[in-house]
Design a protein around this motif. Structure first.
Motif, PDB file in Angstrom:
ATOM      1  N   ARG A 144      -7.670  -4.863   2.377  1.00 12.26           N
ATOM      2  CA  ARG A 144      -7.015  -3.876   1.514  1.00 12.26           C
ATOM      3  C   ARG A 144      -8.071  -3.064   0.744  1.00 12.26           C
ATOM      4  O   ARG A 144      -7.997  -1.838   0.674  1.00 12.26           O
ATOM      5  N   ALA A 145      -9.072  -3.742   0.198  1.00 16.02           N
ATOM      6  CA  ALA A 145     -10.129  -3.048  -0.546  1.00 16.02           C
ATOM      7  C   ALA A 145     -10.919  -2.117   0.381  1.00 16.02           C
ATOM      8  O   ALA A 145     -11.265  -0.991   0.003  1.00 16.02           O
ATOM      9  N   GLU A 146     -11.206  -2.579   1.592  1.00 21.31           N
ATOM     10  CA  GLU A 146     -11.929  -1.735   2.545  1.00 21.31           C
ATOM     11  C   GLU A 146     -11.099  -0.507   2.911  1.00 21.31           C
ATOM     12  O   GLU A 146     -11.612   0.622   2.932  1.00 21.31           O
ATOM     13  N   TYR A 147      -9.833  -0.709   3.186  1.00 19.30           N
ATOM     14  CA  TYR A 147      -8.964   0.410   3.552  1.00 19.30           C
ATOM     15  C   TYR A 147      -8.833   1.397   2.388  1.00 19.30           C
ATOM     16  O   TYR A 147      -8.854   2.607   2.569  1.00 19.30           O
ATOM     17  N   ASP A 148      -8.736   0.872   1.176  1.00 21.52           N
ATOM     18  CA  ASP A 148      -8.674   1.709  -0.015  1.00 21.52           C
ATOM     19  C   ASP A 148      -9.898   2.625  -0.073  1.00 21.52           C
ATOM     20  O   ASP A 148      -9.780   3.837  -0.286  1.00 21.52           O
ATOM     21  N   ALA A 149     -11.079   2.050   0.130  1.00 23.46           N
ATOM     22  CA  ALA A 149     -12.315   2.834   0.079  1.00 23.46           C
ATOM     23  C   ALA A 149     -12.355   3.883   1.191  1.00 23.46           C
ATOM     24  O   ALA A 149     -12.761   5.030   0.959  1.00 23.46           O
ATOM     25  N   VAL A 150     -11.924   3.506   2.393  1.00 25.08           N
ATOM     26  CA  VAL A 150     -11.909   4.448   3.514  1.00 25.08           C
ATOM     27  C   VAL A 150     -10.949   5.598   3.220  1.00 25.08           C
ATOM     28  O   VAL A 150     -11.275   6.772   3.461  1.00 25.08           O
ATOM     29  N   LYS A 151      -9.769   5.300   2.692  1.00 29.15           N
ATOM     30  CA  LYS A 151      -8.792   6.341   2.368  1.00 29.15           C
ATOM     31  C   LYS A 151      -9.354   7.315   1.328  1.00 29.15           C
ATOM     32  O   LYS A 151      -9.209   8.524   1.459  1.00 29.15           O
ATOM     33  N   ARG A 152     -10.003   6.782   0.308  1.00 29.10           N
ATOM     34  CA  ARG A 152     -10.553   7.640  -0.747  1.00 29.10           C
ATOM     35  C   ARG A 152     -11.669   8.535  -0.199  1.00 29.10           C
ATOM     36  O   ARG A 152     -11.730   9.734  -0.516  1.00 29.10           O
ATOM     37  N   ARG A 153     -12.556   7.958   0.631  1.00 24.66           N
ATOM     38  CA  ARG A 153     -13.624   8.763   1.229  1.00 24.66           C
ATOM     39  C   ARG A 153     -13.052   9.831   2.157  1.00 24.66           C
ATOM     40  O   ARG A 153     -13.477  10.989   2.126  1.00 24.66           O
ATOM     41  N   ALA A 154     -12.084   9.432   2.982  1.00 20.97           N
ATOM     42  CA  ALA A 154     -11.475  10.384   3.918  1.00 20.97           C
ATOM     43  C   ALA A 154     -10.799  11.529   3.168  1.00 20.97           C
ATOM     44  O   ALA A 154     -10.941  12.697   3.548  1.00 20.97           O
TER      45      ALA A 154
END
Length: 187
Positions: free
Chosen positions: A128-138
């Protein structure tokens, strides 16, 4: 630019309102449904998301037309499957915004995809934390929603693998997501 914001507890409340309105309409029309699911990132506590509540009205295949008619009676506009087998999108009137609403066939890959992502992210804090970071960067670099979808695809594949979807199922989902992003036909 794509807007991604911190998780909002109000999203669960908004889903409850939408679920109640949709259930009343489906029940009044005698349109059988299996469940009404809160899916997408707004359904995952602690996960950043586009501030749009995603709703899946789950029906047997034979129930698609009845559910579609019941939701149309509320002012939702049927848009068809938009290239996603087993998932039927709707344009929503102002009173139901911001939301994406779908009638989804029970057991379809589209539904299994939605539930797998939601349930895996709810139960796996690291992913979840990794996906959160990817979404924010994207969201910060994507020129539009289509590029945003493509930038998330690698981590989504890993989420679906963790959920137990087969290589063929993940490939089919990735292919559908690429086609949607390329055509701009997301719901």
């Amino acid at each position: 630019m794509v807007e991604v914001v911190d998780h909002q507890p109000a999203w669960a409340e908004r889903f409850s309102e939408l679920r109640a309105a949709y259930a009343r309409a489906l029940d009044a029309a005698g349109a059988p449904y299996r469940s009404i699911e809160h899916v997408g990132s707004t359904a995952v506590p602690g996960l950043a998301a586009k501030p749009v509540v995603d709703v899946d009205v789950v029906v047997a295949e034979a129930g698609v037309d009845g559910a579609t008619a019941a939701l149309a009676g509320l002012g939702l506009v049927p848009r068809g499957d938009l290239g996603v087998a087993g998932r039927y999108a709707f344009g929503v009137p102002e009173r139901f915004r911001p939301s994406n609403t779908y009638v989804v066939v029970d057991g379809s890959l589209a539904l299994r995809n939605h539930l797998a992502v939601r349930d895996t992210l709810r139960s796996d804090a690291a992913l979840r934390a990794e996906y959160d970071a990817v979404k924010r960067r994207a969201a910060a670099v994507a020129a539009d929603i289509d590029e945003y979808l493509l930038l998330k695809s690698e981590v989504l594949g890993r989420i679906l693998a963790r959920a137990g979807l087969s290589d063929d199922e993940r490939a089919a989902i990735a292919d559908t997501n690429r086609r949607i992003a390329t055509r701009g036909a997301h719901g």
